[in-house]
Design a protein around this motif. Sequence first.
Motif, short mmCIF file in Angstrom:
data_model
loop_
_atom_site.label_atom_id
_atom_site.label_comp_id
_atom_site.label_asym_id
_atom_site.label_seq_id
_atom_site.Cartn_x
_atom_site.Cartn_y
_atom_site.Cartn_z
N GLY A 60 -15.52 23.37 -29.01
CA GLY A 60 -15.20 23.37 -30.43
C GLY A 60 -13.74 23.47 -30.78
O GLY A 60 -13.40 23.86 -31.89
N THR A 61 -12.86 23.11 -29.86
CA THR A 61 -11.42 23.19 -30.13
C THR A 61 -10.83 21.79 -30.30
O THR A 61 -11.46 20.79 -29.98
CB THR A 61 -10.68 23.94 -29.01
OG1 THR A 61 -10.82 23.20 -27.78
CG2 THR A 61 -11.21 25.35 -28.83
N VAL A 62 -9.60 21.77 -30.78
CA VAL A 62 -8.85 20.53 -30.93
C VAL A 62 -7.52 20.71 -30.23
O VAL A 62 -6.90 21.77 -30.33
CB VAL A 62 -8.62 20.21 -32.43
CG1 VAL A 62 -7.78 18.96 -32.60
CG2 VAL A 62 -9.95 20.06 -33.16
N GLY A 63 -7.10 19.70 -29.51
CA GLY A 63 -5.82 19.76 -28.81
C GLY A 63 -5.28 18.37 -28.62
O GLY A 63 -5.68 17.43 -29.32
N LEU A 64 -4.40 18.22 -27.65
CA LEU A 64 -3.83 16.92 -27.34
C LEU A 64 -4.19 16.53 -25.91
O LEU A 64 -4.19 17.37 -25.01
CB LEU A 64 -2.30 16.95 -27.49
CG LEU A 64 -1.78 17.18 -28.91
CD1 LEU A 64 -0.26 17.31 -28.91
CD2 LEU A 64 -2.22 16.07 -29.85
N LEU A 100 -14.21 17.45 -37.33
CA LEU A 100 -12.91 18.07 -37.54
C LEU A 100 -13.02 19.02 -38.72
O LEU A 100 -13.45 18.65 -39.81
CB LEU A 100 -11.85 17.00 -37.81
CG LEU A 100 -10.40 17.48 -37.86
CD1 LEU A 100 -9.97 18.07 -36.51
CD2 LEU A 100 -9.48 16.33 -38.24
N ASP A 101 -12.64 20.28 -38.50
CA ASP A 101 -12.87 21.36 -39.46
C ASP A 101 -11.56 22.07 -39.76
O ASP A 101 -10.99 22.73 -38.88
CB ASP A 101 -13.89 22.34 -38.87
CG ASP A 101 -14.28 23.45 -39.81
OD1 ASP A 101 -14.25 23.24 -41.03
OD2 ASP A 101 -14.64 24.54 -39.31
N GLY A 102 -11.09 21.94 -41.00
CA GLY A 102 -9.90 22.67 -41.44
C GLY A 102 -10.31 24.05 -41.91
O GLY A 102 -11.04 24.19 -42.88
N VAL A 109 -7.36 24.71 -37.17
CA VAL A 109 -8.22 23.54 -37.10
C VAL A 109 -9.07 23.65 -35.84
O VAL A 109 -8.60 24.08 -34.80
CB VAL A 109 -7.39 22.23 -37.04
CG1 VAL A 109 -8.27 21.01 -36.93
CG2 VAL A 109 -6.49 22.11 -38.26
N GLY A 110 -10.33 23.28 -35.97
CA GLY A 110 -11.24 23.27 -34.82
C GLY A 110 -12.32 22.23 -35.08
O GLY A 110 -12.12 21.32 -35.88
N LEU A 111 -13.44 22.40 -34.44
CA LEU A 111 -14.58 21.51 -34.63
C LEU A 111 -15.76 22.31 -35.16
O LEU A 111 -15.99 23.44 -34.74
CB LEU A 111 -14.95 20.81 -33.32
CG LEU A 111 -13.90 19.90 -32.71
CD1 LEU A 111 -14.39 19.35 -31.37
CD2 LEU A 111 -13.54 18.76 -33.64
N GLY A 121 -14.77 22.99 -44.65
CA GLY A 121 -13.52 22.47 -44.11
C GLY A 121 -13.69 21.19 -43.32
O GLY A 121 -12.71 20.56 -42.92
N ALA A 122 -14.93 20.78 -43.08
CA ALA A 122 -15.20 19.53 -42.36
C ALA A 122 -15.31 18.35 -43.32
O ALA A 122 -15.65 17.25 -42.91
CB ALA A 122 -16.46 19.66 -41.51
N LYS A 123 -15.01 18.59 -44.60
CA LYS A 123 -14.96 17.53 -45.60
C LYS A 123 -13.49 17.34 -45.96
O LYS A 123 -12.82 18.31 -46.34
CB LYS A 123 -15.76 17.91 -46.84
CG LYS A 123 -17.24 18.08 -46.56
CD LYS A 123 -17.97 18.54 -47.80
CE LYS A 123 -19.45 18.72 -47.52
NZ LYS A 123 -20.17 19.17 -48.72
N TRP A 124 -12.99 16.14 -45.83
CA TRP A 124 -11.57 15.87 -45.99
C TRP A 124 -11.30 14.94 -47.16
O TRP A 124 -12.00 13.95 -47.33
CB TRP A 124 -11.00 15.24 -44.72
CG TRP A 124 -11.04 16.16 -43.56
CD1 TRP A 124 -12.08 16.34 -42.69
CD2 TRP A 124 -10.03 17.05 -43.13
NE1 TRP A 124 -11.77 17.29 -41.76
CE2 TRP A 124 -10.51 17.75 -41.99
CE3 TRP A 124 -8.74 17.33 -43.59
CZ2 TRP A 124 -9.75 18.69 -41.32
CZ3 TRP A 124 -7.99 18.27 -42.91
CH2 TRP A 124 -8.50 18.94 -41.79
N SER A 125 -10.29 15.24 -47.93
CA SER A 125 -9.74 14.32 -48.92
C SER A 125 -8.45 13.79 -48.34
O SER A 125 -7.68 14.53 -47.72
CB SER A 125 -9.43 15.04 -50.24
OG SER A 125 -10.62 15.52 -50.83
N ILE A 126 -8.22 12.52 -48.51
CA ILE A 126 -7.00 11.90 -48.01
C ILE A 126 -6.24 11.38 -49.23
O ILE A 126 -6.78 10.62 -50.02
CB ILE A 126 -7.32 10.76 -47.01
CG1 ILE A 126 -8.12 11.33 -45.84
CG2 ILE A 126 -6.03 10.09 -46.54
CD1 ILE A 126 -8.64 10.30 -44.87
N PHE A 127 -5.01 11.85 -49.39
CA PHE A 127 -4.22 11.53 -50.57
C PHE A 127 -3.05 10.63 -50.22
O PHE A 127 -2.49 10.73 -49.13
CB PHE A 127 -3.66 12.81 -51.20
CG PHE A 127 -4.71 13.75 -51.68
CD1 PHE A 127 -5.17 13.68 -52.98
CD2 PHE A 127 -5.24 14.71 -50.83
CE1 PHE A 127 -6.15 14.55 -53.43
CE2 PHE A 127 -6.22 15.59 -51.27
CZ PHE A 127 -6.68 15.51 -52.58
#
Length: 136
Positions: A60-64, A100-102, A109-111, A121-127
Motif C-alpha cells: 500500500g505504499t507509493v515510491g519510485l 492512489l490515495d492523498g 500519499v499511499g494506496l 483521498g482516492a478521488k482526485w480533481s485535476i485543475f
Amino acid sequence: MFNSFSRRRIVKVAVGFVAGIACIVQTQTIVQAIEEGTYIIRSQGTTPGPNYLDGRTGNGTVGLAPNFRGVFTGARWQIVNKGSYYTIRSCGTIPGADYLDGRTGNGTVGLAPTFTGGFTGAKWSIFRTNESCPGR
C-alpha cells in the motif's frame, strides 16, 4: 513500445498533473480533457536514480521505481474519469491496495483498497491554471 507521440503525451499529463496541484492559488476549472487510459508517470528530476511513480500494491505504499517493466507492474497507472472526479489506479499485479490515495490528514500519499467509503483521498480533481510556478 512507446512512440514519441505517446511519450510527449505522458510527460504532458504528468507535468500538468503535478504542476496543477503544486501551483493552484485559487479555485480553477476542473480539466475535462484528460483521456481515460493507462499512463506511465515519470519524474523529470535530474539526480540519477529511480524516477517512475510506482504503486506498491503489496504493502500500500507509493515510491519510485527504476523502470516500468518486469517486476515494476505498479509503475503503470490507470486514470478513469468518474464525472466529478478521477481515480488513479496502480496496475500492480500483487494483490492489495491499488488506488492512489492523498491522505490530507497527515500530508502523505499511499494506496487505498477502494475509492469509496472512507477513502475520500482516492478521488482526485485535476485543475488547469494559467499561473506559472514561482521561479519558472
